[in-house]
Motif scaffolding. Structure first.
Motif, PDB file in Angstrom:
ATOM      1  N   VAL A  76     -22.417   7.660  -2.110  1.00 45.57           N
ATOM      2  CA  VAL A  76     -22.315   8.962  -2.757  1.00 45.57           C
ATOM      3  C   VAL A  76     -21.754   8.779  -4.156  1.00 45.57           C
ATOM      4  O   VAL A  76     -21.004   7.827  -4.424  1.00 45.57           O
ATOM      5  CB  VAL A  76     -21.420   9.915  -1.930  1.00 45.57           C
ATOM      6  CG1 VAL A  76     -19.950   9.518  -2.009  1.00 45.57           C
ATOM      7  CG2 VAL A  76     -21.605  11.363  -2.360  1.00 45.57           C
ATOM      8  N   ASN A  78     -19.372  10.578  -7.021  1.00 45.06           N
ATOM      9  CA  ASN A  78     -18.309  11.567  -7.113  1.00 45.06           C
ATOM     10  C   ASN A  78     -18.231  12.104  -8.537  1.00 45.06           C
ATOM     11  O   ASN A  78     -17.812  11.388  -9.457  1.00 45.06           O
ATOM     12  CB  ASN A  78     -16.966  10.941  -6.713  1.00 45.06           C
ATOM     13  CG  ASN A  78     -15.879  11.978  -6.528  1.00 45.06           C
ATOM     14  OD1 ASN A  78     -15.989  13.105  -6.998  1.00 45.06           O
ATOM     15  ND2 ASN A  78     -14.811  11.597  -5.832  1.00 45.06           N
ATOM     16  N   THR A 125     -19.696  11.648   2.154  1.00 48.74           N
ATOM     17  CA  THR A 125     -20.048  12.766   1.287  1.00 48.74           C
ATOM     18  C   THR A 125     -18.831  13.137   0.450  1.00 48.74           C
ATOM     19  O   THR A 125     -17.751  12.558   0.616  1.00 48.74           O
ATOM     20  CB  THR A 125     -20.565  13.976   2.102  1.00 48.74           C
ATOM     21  OG1 THR A 125     -21.114  14.936   1.200  1.00 48.74           O
ATOM     22  CG2 THR A 125     -19.453  14.612   2.911  1.00 48.74           C
ATOM     23  N   ALA A 336     -27.807   6.271  -4.213  1.00 45.34           N
ATOM     24  CA  ALA A 336     -27.071   7.295  -4.954  1.00 45.34           C
ATOM     25  C   ALA A 336     -27.444   7.157  -6.417  1.00 45.34           C
ATOM     26  O   ALA A 336     -27.695   6.046  -6.901  1.00 45.34           O
ATOM     27  CB  ALA A 336     -25.564   7.149  -4.765  1.00 45.34           C
TER      28      ALA A 336
END
Length: 478
Positions: A76, A78, A125, A336
């Protein structure tokens, strides 16, 4: 008075005169392919392309491979700290790295050393709700420990949240600031309110496999393999739709905010399920191989689908058209994408690695309004006074000029660029004086060969000609 030995002063005086008496244009030709390319300029009457080979393929450019933990899975990005996170299933930790492939830290899920596989994290997540007090918090789903580990922005595990038995899928919902968690042991879904950490159990029609999310509305898409159906619920658990005859498991989901579709990869099948999130109709989109992971690229407005059977990445636009796939040998599991730079990160579980890079199209391109000038000179020809060529690497060796008369007769002559290397710029600049008198219009063309991975800048000084003068000169030539 200028010293005749002062070359720089002579050039300054020369360009001062050019700038005062002539118009100028500058454009850049870039060859990003791995081979030399034959370039063709001007001559807009014939509507020919700028290259003679028409080469245009994609590659994964400037890729860097970094070692992470054991058996990396989901990843993921951020937005709160501009970093990537990847979960390592067999070492029970999370590797944090930036878009330049620099590892920031590795965070163990357990505060004390435990046997490998105690947690078995598979999915991750992030809290993307900017006005949430917990914006940027990372959530790691552990399938063996039946927990969600919460990681703060200072890379510490703040708590573990107990969830459903054998959790396999979860999503963060920014609409209600909650985590939705499903497992393979019961027909229920856990909803964890992030601000309060309270848990609500919601019943569903069967044992779910995976979940997808429409972040614009907060609607959740849940696949029930036994029923071969996808159920759609809103944030208060009202069932909005049922999509039938989904015979394959859906392994991963991604949402396209422009097409307003959510896409699911169908397991062991070379196809993609696309569901319209406005009216809940669905179509199937054929892939060229078996898909594994999927993500949305904000910078390109494309859906990326990684295929493991032929090791390539497909890219899907908002019109459901594929655009220029590219191969990558290091792809296996997670994906990602950085929303601004377009840096793509792929995890390869069997190699304990992550590969980062960008998609670069191998082609020849021209920038700085070349096409506009090309059309202008078609109807309003120019007489060239001087040409300056600047190369990022090697200079072109020869400029070939094709003179075409109004009757269609063609003659070619060549200018050796090597004769015009400029000594003040380390031989990567050519001042081409022999170009004086050349006409640019809809007929005449320039040819040269540009080396691979090279950018050439052309600076042209010119004056406009009257069409009647041009015709008169052409008649005299005949």
């Amino acid at each position: 008075m200028i010293n005749p030995l002062d070359t720089q002063a002579q050039f300054r005086a020369f360009y001062k005169h050019l700038s005062k008496e002539f118009q100028s244009l500058q454009f850049v030709v870039t060859n990003s392919t791995d081979t030399s390319e034959r370039i063709r300029l001007w001559g807009s009457n014939s509507n020919l392309s700028i290259t003679t080979s028409e080469q245009s393929i994609n590659r994964f450019n400037d890729s860097v491979v970094i070692g992470v933990g054991n058996y990396p899975q989901g990843m993921v990005y951020n937005p709160a700290n501009d970093l990537f996170y990847v979960v390592n299933q067999l070492s029970d930790d999370v590797t944090v790295f930036d878009s330049r492939a620099r590892i920031i830290t590795t965070v163990a899920l357990s505060p004390i050393p435990v046997a490998s596989g105690t947690y078995s994290p598979t999915a991750i997540t992030v809290n993307t709700k900017e006005d949430s007090l917990y914006y940027g918090e990372i959530y790691v789903l552990s399938s063996v420990r039946d927990t969600i580990s919460v990681m703060t922005l200072n890379f510490t595990i703040s708590e573990e949240l107990s969830v459903i038995k054998r959790p396999t899928s979860f999503v963060y919902n920014p609409i209600d600031d909650a985590l939705y968690v499903a497992g393979i042991t019961e027909p229920n879904m856990f909803v964890i309110d992030i601000p309060t950490r309270s848990v609500e159990q919601r019943s569903i029609e069967g044992i779910p496999s995976t979940m997808g999310l429409d972040p614009d509305t907060g609607n959740v898409f849940i696949h029930i393999p036994e029923l071969e159906q996808v159920y759609v619920y809103d944030t208060i658990h009202t069932r909005l739709a049922l999509i039938d005859q989904i015979t394959r498991n859906i392994t991963a989901w991604a949402y396209h905010p422009i097409s307003k579709h959510i896409y699911g990869i169908l397991e062991s099948e070379a196809s993609l399920l696309a569901i319209d999130t406005l009216n809940f109709t669905e179509i199937r989109i054929a892939l060229s191989g078996i898909g594994a992971s999927i993500a949305y690229s904000t910078s390109e407005e494309l859906i990326y689908i990684g295929e493991t059977t032929n090791f390539q990445v497909l890219r899907l636009n908002a019109d459901h058209q594929f655009t220029d796939p590219y191969p990558i040998a290091d792809f296996e599991t997670g994906i990602a994408i950085h929303p601004e730079s377009g840096v793509v990160a792929f995890s390869k579980a069997t190699a304990n690695s992550v590969t980062l890079g960008r998609v670069a199209k191998q082609e020849v391109t021209i920038k700085e309004d070349y096409n506009e000038y090309r059309q202008e000179f078609q109807f309003s020809p120019a007489w060239v006074k001087h040409l300056k060529i600047i190369s990022s690497d090697q200079l072109i060796t020869t400029l070939e000029l094709e003179d075409v008369s109004v009757s269609g007769k063609s003659e070619r002559r060549s200018i050796s660029i090597g004769n015009y290397n400029s000594p003040q710029n380390f031989l990567n600049v050519a001042e081409v004086f022999e170009i004086e008198g050349v006409v640019i219009d809809g007929l005449h063309r320039w040819y040269f060969t540009i080396p691979s991975q090279t950018t050439i800048t052309l600076l042209i000084y010119y004056t406009k000609l009257d069409w009647f003068d041009v015709l008169e000169n052409e008649i005299e030539k005949r």
